[in-house]
Write an enzyme that holds these catalytic residues in place. Structure first.
Site, PDB file in Angstrom:
ATOM      1  NE  ARG A   1      16.517  75.458  13.041  1.00  0.00           N
ATOM      2  CZ  ARG A   1      15.745  74.394  13.136  1.00  0.00           C
ATOM      3  NH1 ARG A   1      14.535  74.511  13.568  1.00  0.00           N
ATOM      4  NH2 ARG A   1      16.182  73.207  12.786  1.00  0.00           N
TER       5      ARG A   1
ATOM      6  CE  LYS B   1      15.473  64.707  -5.620  1.00  0.00           C
ATOM      7  NZ  LYS B   1      16.131  63.434  -5.286  1.00  0.00           N
TER       8      LYS B   1
ATOM      9  CG  HIS C   1      22.663  66.365  -8.894  1.00  0.00           C
ATOM     10  ND1 HIS C   1      21.574  65.747  -8.333  1.00  0.00           N
ATOM     11  CD2 HIS C   1      23.600  65.395  -9.038  1.00  0.00           C
ATOM     12  CE1 HIS C   1      21.841  64.477  -8.149  1.00  0.00           C
ATOM     13  NE2 HIS C   1      23.063  64.222  -8.573  1.00  0.00           N
TER      14      HIS C   1
ATOM     15  CE  LYS D   1      24.874  63.082 -12.273  1.00  0.00           C
ATOM     16  NZ  LYS D   1      25.880  62.666 -11.303  1.00  0.00           N
TER      17      LYS D   1
ATOM     18  CD  GLU E   1      21.768  56.086  -6.579  1.00  0.00           C
ATOM     19  OE1 GLU E   1      22.518  56.852  -5.962  1.00  0.00           O
ATOM     20  OE2 GLU E   1      20.543  56.091  -6.455  1.00  0.00           O
TER      21      GLU E   1
ATOM     22  CG  ASP F   1      15.418  59.738  -4.386  1.00  0.00           C
ATOM     23  OD1 ASP F   1      15.543  60.874  -3.890  1.00  0.00           O
ATOM     24  OD2 ASP F   1      16.367  58.942  -4.520  1.00  0.00           O
TER      25      ASP F   1
ATOM     26  CG  HIS G   1      17.939  62.782 -10.851  1.00  0.00           C
ATOM     27  ND1 HIS G   1      17.977  64.152 -10.695  1.00  0.00           N
ATOM     28  CD2 HIS G   1      18.209  62.272  -9.630  1.00  0.00           C
ATOM     29  CE1 HIS G   1      18.262  64.440  -9.426  1.00  0.00           C
ATOM     30  NE2 HIS G   1      18.394  63.321  -8.760  1.00  0.00           N
TER      31      HIS G   1
ATOM     32  CE  LYS H   1      18.602  55.445  -3.663  1.00  0.00           C
ATOM     33  NZ  LYS H   1      19.513  56.544  -3.973  1.00  0.00           N
TER      34      LYS H   1
HETATM   35  C1  BG6 Z   1      19.664  62.309  -5.498  1.00  0.00           C
HETATM   36  C2  BG6 Z   1      18.809  61.257  -4.866  1.00  0.00           C
HETATM   37  O1  BG6 Z   1      18.862  63.304  -6.087  1.00  0.00           O
HETATM   38  O2  BG6 Z   1      20.485  61.724  -6.501  1.00  0.00           O
HETATM   39  C3  BG6 Z   1      19.674  60.150  -4.287  1.00  0.00           C
HETATM   40  O3  BG6 Z   1      18.026  61.822  -3.823  1.00  0.00           O
HETATM   41  C4  BG6 Z   1      20.635  59.614  -5.329  1.00  0.00           C
HETATM   42  O4  BG6 Z   1      18.860  59.095  -3.768  1.00  0.00           O
HETATM   43  C5  BG6 Z   1      21.382  60.743  -6.014  1.00  0.00           C
HETATM   44  O5  BG6 Z   1      21.536  58.751  -4.680  1.00  0.00           O
HETATM   45  C6  BG6 Z   1      22.184  60.219  -7.192  1.00  0.00           C
HETATM   46  O6  BG6 Z   1      23.021  61.219  -7.690  1.00  0.00           O
HETATM   47  P1  BG6 Z   1      24.397  60.872  -8.404  1.00  0.00           P
HETATM   48  O7  BG6 Z   1      24.910  62.173  -8.909  1.00  0.00           O
HETATM   49  O8  BG6 Z   1      25.275  60.260  -7.341  1.00  0.00           O
HETATM   50  O9  BG6 Z   1      24.073  59.898  -9.484  1.00  0.00           O
END
Ligand code: BG6
Length: 481
Positions: free
Chosen positions: A50, A147, A177, A181, A215, A234, A239, A330
């Site tokens: 935009r 996502k 994603h 990997k 994480e 999430d 994942h 987290k």
């Molecule tokens: C994302 C989540 O899809 O993946 C995040 O929304 C998360 O919360 C992230 O931190 C983790 O990805 P990676 O590749 O850093 O493990």
């Protein structure tokens, strides 16, 4: 000698071009693939957003994000310059008619077109239908969506429907994603390119599987999104579910998008609902003021989980009796993602004093330090008699890579797969639907029974009840870090 396989020339339109994901991932990934010669100067990258910006201003924006998020230090200046020359810009407000004719006049109908939607899911349907109506897209175009693909079953079904109004399923690339990997693909090579593991790959020989995605970062800065979502939506629904599928699926007959995705869907459909008794939920708390989950979420009454652990059963012949323990959170001790396949103990031990020597463990590390380790038992070397010791067969992917080759980020691989038209590492519509079908009742049961999250300390391993979840089965989590 370069091992890079070039892709055809393309026009890639990046919606949400000034957004966070575009800056951090999409634009740097495109640059890195250009740098290694995977696509030529004939291709074009058109930013769309935009913001009222000239082509020149957008090129400066891209130059800045490359400086910040890519490896421009090792790139020669002319490479950066040549990359910036591919960049164009159109101002488009997805919710209005403006800008679409300009975009359409820039598209080259004979060239592969990729529309990358790095925008809120609420805009997927509108953008898809405007692309079609304005003649920007054609039957060969690909559309990529990020996502979250919905927040529950009905919203995911609605998104599928909106996209399918304007594109066919074989044109839609839903990104997870994790599938890009390196280790995730190696998992398929491990299982299906070796004859060693597959005969043992079942409940008869595998005691249990652990999937951990830990994480160390919290949710500060993205509390508004995260608090509506939580770890289950999430991370688990997408994942962890994908990792579970790759471990549990039957061997596909070939490495094709249809064959692989057919097998993955069957795993998701075979998952049993998880009762609250088999779940631990947590929110992090910090000794530093203002650093609790509730502070970061900006909601003192939030019941959203920043950690979840669960015991999952895949109800089919291969896996009956072998639980899959999943956990993600987290603010844990370290950033570690790994899959642990714990084989059963030998049925009968002939050696004395062997307590503590368990069955073999296969550890598949996704990050950091990607690789696979097989823990085995050997005789303790030396003259001490027949004593047993642990020894590991260790394969670090960093060691097997050609030294001059940098490792690809997941996005680099996935974007090039889109250009190639290979959907193997993307989620199919029915797969996402099946994943929400399994996730929804679990989340609903939390709400109905008012199943509140417990707390856990920042820098730890998660809440106490996540330990109990596995201890009561006589098993232990592999330590985080
Ligand atoms: C994302 C989540 O899809 O993946 C995040 O929304 C998360 O919360 C992230 O931190 C983790 O990805 P990676 O590749 O850093 O493990």
């Amino acid at each position: 000698v370069s091992r890079v396989i070039p892709v055809s020339t393309f026009d890639l339109v990046l919606f949400g071009a000034t957004g966070d994901l575009a800056r951090r991932k999409v634009l740097p990934s495109l640059f890195h693939r250009f740098q290694v010669g995977q696509f030529s100067e004939e291709s074009r990258i058109i930013g769309a957003s935009r913001s009222d910006m000239s082509k020149q201003a957008f090129r400066s924006f891209v130059a800045k994000c490359l400086e910040e998020f890519s490896d421009t230090a090792s790139a020669d200046e002319s490479c950066v310059k040549r990359f910036l020359n591919l960049i164009d810009y159109v101002q488009i407000d997805a919710s209005t008619e403006t800008g679409w004719d300009v975009l359409s006049s820039k598209m080259r109908p004979q060239i592969i077109s990729v529309f990358y939607l790095s925008v809120a899911p609420g805009l997927f349907g509108t953008i898809a239908s405007r692309l079609r109506a304005s003649g920007c897209s054609n039957r060969e175009s690909r559309i990529v969506v990020e996502k979250p693909f919905g927040h529950d079953l009905p919203s995911a079904q609605a998104l599928n429907k909106e996209l399918l109004n304007s594109f066919e399923e074989d044109q839609i690339y839903r990104i997870d994603h994790y599938l890009g990997k390196e280790t995730v693909q190696n998992l398929m090579a491990l299982r299906f390119a070796n004859s060693l593991f597959e005969p043992l790959w079942s409940a008869a020989h595998i005691d249990h599987v652990q999937i951990t995605v830990a994480e160390d970062m919290g949710i500060a800065g993205r509390g508004e999104y995260y608090d509506q979502s939580g770890a289950m939506r999430d991370m688990v629904q997408n994942h962890l579910m994908q990792l579970l599928c790759l471990i549990a699926m039957e061997p596909p007959s070939k490495f094709s998008a249809t064959a692989v995705r057919n097998e993955k869907v069957k795993v998701i459909q075979a998952l049993e609902p998880v009762s609250n008794a088999n779940i631990a939920r947590g929110q992090y708390v910090s000794s530093m003021p203002g650093e609790d989950y509730l502070d970061h979420a900006g909601n003192p009454h939030s019941q959203t989980e920043s950690f979840v652990a669960m015991k999952v059963q895949v109800a089919n012949w291969r896996w009956a009796g072998t639980p899959f323990y999943l956990r993600t959170g987290k603010c844990l001790r370290e950033r570690v993602s790994e899959i642990v396949v714990q084989f059963r103990d030998p049925p009968h031990m002939i050696f004395d004093g062997t307590e503590g020597h368990k069955g073999n463990t296969l550890v598949i590390r996704l990050q950091p330090d990607e690789g696979i380790t097989l823990h085995t038992t050997i005789k303790d070397p030396g003259p001490g008699g027949m004593r047993l010791a642990d020894a590991s067969l260790d394969m670090s992917f960093a060691d097997t890579r050609v030294p001059t080759e940098r490792s690809q980020d997941a996005y680099e691989r996935l974007i090039m797969d889109v250009v190639r038209g290979d959907q193997t590492l993307f989620m199919r519509g029915d797969e996402v639907v099946a994943a929400w079908e399994w996730t929804d009742p679990t989340i609903e049961a939390w709400q109905e029974k008012r199943f509140a999250p417990s707390t856990y300390d920042v820098g730890g391993s998660g809440p106490e009840d996540s330990l109990l979840l596995i201890h009561r089965d006589g098993r232990r989590w592999r330590p985080i870090g």
